[in-house]
Design a protein around this motif. Structure first.
Motif, PDB file in Angstrom:
ATOM      1  N   LEU A  24       0.809  -1.208   0.000  1.00  0.00           N
ATOM      2  CA  LEU A  24       0.000   0.000   0.000  1.00  0.00           C
ATOM      3  C   LEU A  24       0.848   1.267   0.000  1.00  0.00           C
ATOM      4  O   LEU A  24       0.367   2.351  -0.346  1.00  0.00           O
ATOM      5  N   GLU A  25       2.120   1.142   0.372  1.00  0.00           N
ATOM      6  CA  GLU A  25       2.987   2.320   0.419  1.00  0.00           C
ATOM      7  C   GLU A  25       3.469   2.747  -0.960  1.00  0.00           C
ATOM      8  O   GLU A  25       4.016   3.845  -1.130  1.00  0.00           O
ATOM      9  N   LEU A  26       3.269   1.916  -1.974  1.00  0.00           N
ATOM     10  CA  LEU A  26       3.765   2.246  -3.307  1.00  0.00           C
ATOM     11  C   LEU A  26       3.033   3.448  -3.889  1.00  0.00           C
ATOM     12  O   LEU A  26       1.824   3.605  -3.690  1.00  0.00           O
ATOM     13  N   PRO A  27       3.736   4.295  -4.620  1.00  0.00           N
ATOM     14  CA  PRO A  27       3.050   5.393  -5.303  1.00  0.00           C
ATOM     15  C   PRO A  27       2.127   4.848  -6.396  1.00  0.00           C
ATOM     16  O   PRO A  27       2.276   3.710  -6.851  1.00  0.00           O
ATOM     17  N   GLN A  28       1.188   5.669  -6.800  1.00  0.00           N
ATOM     18  CA  GLN A  28       0.150   5.211  -7.729  1.00  0.00           C
ATOM     19  C   GLN A  28       0.695   4.572  -9.002  1.00  0.00           C
ATOM     20  O   GLN A  28       0.250   3.484  -9.381  1.00  0.00           O
ATOM     21  N   PRO A  29       1.664   5.166  -9.709  1.00  0.00           N
ATOM     22  CA  PRO A  29       2.152   4.539 -10.938  1.00  0.00           C
ATOM     23  C   PRO A  29       2.779   3.167 -10.698  1.00  0.00           C
ATOM     24  O   PRO A  29       2.587   2.237 -11.484  1.00  0.00           O
ATOM     25  N   GLU A  30       3.532   3.043  -9.606  1.00  0.00           N
ATOM     26  CA  GLU A  30       4.182   1.768  -9.310  1.00  0.00           C
ATOM     27  C   GLU A  30       3.153   0.705  -8.935  1.00  0.00           C
ATOM     28  O   GLU A  30       3.250  -0.452  -9.365  1.00  0.00           O
ATOM     29  N   LEU A  31       2.164   1.081  -8.137  1.00  0.00           N
ATOM     30  CA  LEU A  31       1.123   0.124  -7.772  1.00  0.00           C
ATOM     31  C   LEU A  31       0.343  -0.308  -9.009  1.00  0.00           C
ATOM     32  O   LEU A  31      -0.048  -1.472  -9.148  1.00  0.00           O
ATOM     33  N   THR A  32       0.123   0.632  -9.920  1.00  0.00           N
ATOM     34  CA  THR A  32      -0.547   0.316 -11.185  1.00  0.00           C
ATOM     35  C   THR A  32       0.224  -0.755 -11.946  1.00  0.00           C
ATOM     36  O   THR A  32      -0.332  -1.759 -12.393  1.00  0.00           O
ATOM     37  N   LEU A  33       1.523  -0.528 -12.110  1.00  0.00           N
ATOM     38  CA  LEU A  33       2.366  -1.473 -12.838  1.00  0.00           C
ATOM     39  C   LEU A  33       2.326  -2.847 -12.191  1.00  0.00           C
ATOM     40  O   LEU A  33       2.193  -3.870 -12.867  1.00  0.00           O
ATOM     41  N   ARG A  34       2.411  -2.881 -10.870  1.00  0.00           N
ATOM     42  CA  ARG A  34       2.464  -4.173 -10.185  1.00  0.00           C
ATOM     43  C   ARG A  34       1.124  -4.908 -10.260  1.00  0.00           C
ATOM     44  O   ARG A  34       1.090  -6.144 -10.307  1.00  0.00           O
ATOM     45  N   CYS A  35       0.031  -4.182 -10.278  1.00  0.00           N
ATOM     46  CA  CYS A  35      -1.263  -4.839 -10.461  1.00  0.00           C
ATOM     47  C   CYS A  35      -1.355  -5.471 -11.852  1.00  0.00           C
ATOM     48  O   CYS A  35      -1.821  -6.604 -12.007  1.00  0.00           O
ATOM     49  N   GLU A  36      -0.901  -4.730 -12.857  1.00  0.00           N
ATOM     50  CA  GLU A  36      -0.874  -5.280 -14.212  1.00  0.00           C
ATOM     51  C   GLU A  36      -0.017  -6.528 -14.259  1.00  0.00           C
ATOM     52  O   GLU A  36      -0.382  -7.553 -14.849  1.00  0.00           O
ATOM     53  N   GLN A  37       1.156  -6.416 -13.666  1.00  0.00           N
ATOM     54  CA  GLN A  37       2.113  -7.518 -13.703  1.00  0.00           C
ATOM     55  C   GLN A  37       1.559  -8.748 -12.983  1.00  0.00           C
ATOM     56  O   GLN A  37       1.764  -9.879 -13.429  1.00  0.00           O
ATOM     57  N   THR A  38       0.861  -8.513 -11.887  1.00  0.00           N
ATOM     58  CA  THR A  38       0.262  -9.632 -11.151  1.00  0.00           C
ATOM     59  C   THR A  38      -0.729 -10.380 -12.022  1.00  0.00           C
ATOM     60  O   THR A  38      -0.762 -11.621 -12.028  1.00  0.00           O
ATOM     61  N   ILE A  39      -1.531  -9.646 -12.769  1.00  0.00           N
ATOM     62  CA  ILE A  39      -2.481 -10.296 -13.682  1.00  0.00           C
ATOM     63  C   ILE A  39      -1.741 -11.043 -14.778  1.00  0.00           C
ATOM     64  O   ILE A  39      -2.055 -12.188 -15.113  1.00  0.00           O
ATOM     65  N   ARG A  40      -0.702 -10.413 -15.338  1.00  0.00           N
ATOM     66  CA  ARG A  40       0.014 -11.034 -16.457  1.00  0.00           C
ATOM     67  C   ARG A  40       0.856 -12.221 -16.020  1.00  0.00           C
ATOM     68  O   ARG A  40       1.276 -13.017 -16.861  1.00  0.00           O
ATOM     69  N   ASN A  41       1.131 -12.355 -14.734  1.00  0.00           N
ATOM     70  CA  ASN A  41       1.831 -13.559 -14.267  1.00  0.00           C
ATOM     71  C   ASN A  41       1.137 -14.820 -14.749  1.00  0.00           C
ATOM     72  O   ASN A  41       1.764 -15.862 -14.946  1.00  0.00           O
TER      73      ASN A  41
END
Length: 436
Positions: free
Chosen positions: A399-416
């Motif tokens: 939750l501490e991640l800034p918005q752009p980084e959290l966005t990227l990681r959510c995408e990446q989690t799905i693409r895993n």
């Protein structure tokens, strides 16, 4: 004033449309305070009704019709449908016909895994918005990736009749089988592909991976004496070990309000299918050199980090290249193209390992061989609930991640997961709502 009476910060992530995906979907995450309250992977693509319009069709048409469900893994649909129909008809395809089917499937694993690794997933790790930008900066790497993928497509063309929606597989065997010289003609290309696949393993193993190790329930096939591709029993790391025919006694599908894709559960709980599950449940069936390579690049017999699935896919790509070379070396032209087939009233189930995980088919036919009922359970519907659980865990821990980084990681989690709604570019747009 007790804690329950204090105003709580609410953070909402809304993604209205996932662009350039295999299908249409959206993502919604709501966080209240430090707690993830809700995660939804909304799949709103209209139903395609394949199961319904198979009814009334002749069984012989089924493999070609179901191959149209997916342009990336059509062989998986053909193989699972053939196995289900052959089980119903009491047929057992063996010998070189079975070996040719495994060889064809190897081609699909190569092309599908390569597509995902280099063009859908790798940009996430390297900080590129898409594969086009990656190709501009690293043209030689992308060129070799395309060569690797093309080799898989050539195998599919040779054995399946064409690289997309192949037409050469039939219930009981094939319409045509290759001459030994035709297989030998692509051997050099496959050996080059093997070298590129080895490079790929070493390269992706050096990427930086977020630390996430869920306690998954892994589910895959377990094939006798070989890493599972074509057939096997359905097993899990929780003790499940059943024949394919018992699938529906243990696995359930349900509608959820936010998805036109069904959610599947095992005894009411989410589970994971795909490369990570296959690897964890069948590590001992990998050839010894591949086991050593996996250890060398940082994977042990157990790997629970979903972000490292890109490494597992690379290992499976290398395995598919080596397995294809082995099958080519042992190939002898069969005496018959297929087994004799006589329609009858019967029901049969089949399951094979699509690149994304187990793909289950069941068909019921009447005395004339017309389909009266069909059921198809693809890997993505089996993984959808698990994708939401991974998102829940990852967002809660970051939750501490800034918005752009959290966005990227959510995408990446799905693409895993390389889901059938996988995206080719960075598709998430975040809308943040704050309430007190």
């Amino acid at each position: 004033m007790d804690d329950s009476a204090k105003p709580r910060h609410t953070r909402t992530i809304r993604v209205g449309n996932l662009a350039r995906v295999e299908g249409e979907g959206a993502l919604y995450v709501r966080v209240k305070g430090n707690r993830v309250e809700e995660v939804r992977l909304d799949i709103f693509e209209p139903p395609r009704f394949f199961e319904a319009f198979l009814r009334g069709r002749n069984f012989a048409e089924v493999p070609d019709i179901t191959a149209r469900i997916c342009g990336i893994c059509p062989v998986a649909y053909q193989m699972s449908s053939c196995q289900a129909l052959e089980a119903a008809l009491g047929l057992e395809v063996g010998g070189q016909l079975k070996a040719l089917r495994r060889l064809l499937y190897c081609g699909e694993w190569i092309e599908s895994h390569t597509l995902h690794i280099y063009f859908l997933h790798l940009p996430d790790f390297l900080g590129y918005p898409d594969a086009v930008r990656l190709a501009q900066d690293q043209p030689e790497r992308v060129k070799r990736a395309l060569q690797l993928k093309k080799t898989g497509n050539e195998l599919m063309t040779l054995l399946g009749g064409r690289e997309i929606h192949p037409i050469n597989v039939k219930v009981g065997g094939f319409y045509r089988v290759p001459r030994k010289a035709e297989l030998l003609a692509v051997r050099d290309k496959l050996e080059q592909a093997r070298e590129i696949a080895l490079e790929t393993v070493r390269f992706v193993a050096g990427l930086n991976f977020p630390d996430l190790k869920p306690d998954y329930t892994f589910v895959s096939l377990r094939e006798e004496g070989a890493y599972p591709i074509l057939e096997g029993r359905i097993v899990s790391n929780r003790g499940l070990d059943i024949p394919v025919s018992a699938f529906e006694q243990h696995f359930q599908e349900e509608h959820v309000p936010h998805s036109n894709a069904l959610h599947a559960t095992l005894s009411g709980q989410p589970y994971l299918v795909g490369p990570l599950a296959r690897y964890n449940l069948n590590y001992d069936l990998l050839p010894a050199p591949l086991q050593s390579l996996a250890k060398e690049v940082g994977l042990g017999p157990v790997c629970r980090n979903p972000f490292q699935s890109i490494v597992v896919r690379a290992i499976e790509t290398l395995y598919a290249c080596e397995e294809a070379l082995r099958l080519m070396g042992e190939y002898e032209e069969p005496d018959a193209l297929s087994l004799p087939v006589v329609p009858k009233a019967a029901t049969g189930a089949g399951c094979s390992e699509a690149p994304r995980g187990i793909l289950y088919h069941r068909y019921q036919m009447d005395q004339q061989g017309l389909i009266t009922e069909a059921k198809i359970v693809p890997p993505t519907s089996q993984n959808q609930k698990m994708i939401e659980e991974d998102l829940r865990q990852f967002v809660a821990a970051h939750l501490e991640l800034p918005q752009p980084e959290l966005t990227l990681r959510c995408e990446q989690t799905i693409r895993n997961y390389d889901p059938c709604i996988s995206c080719a570019t960075h598709f998430l747009r975040l809308e943040m709502e704050h309430e007190t």
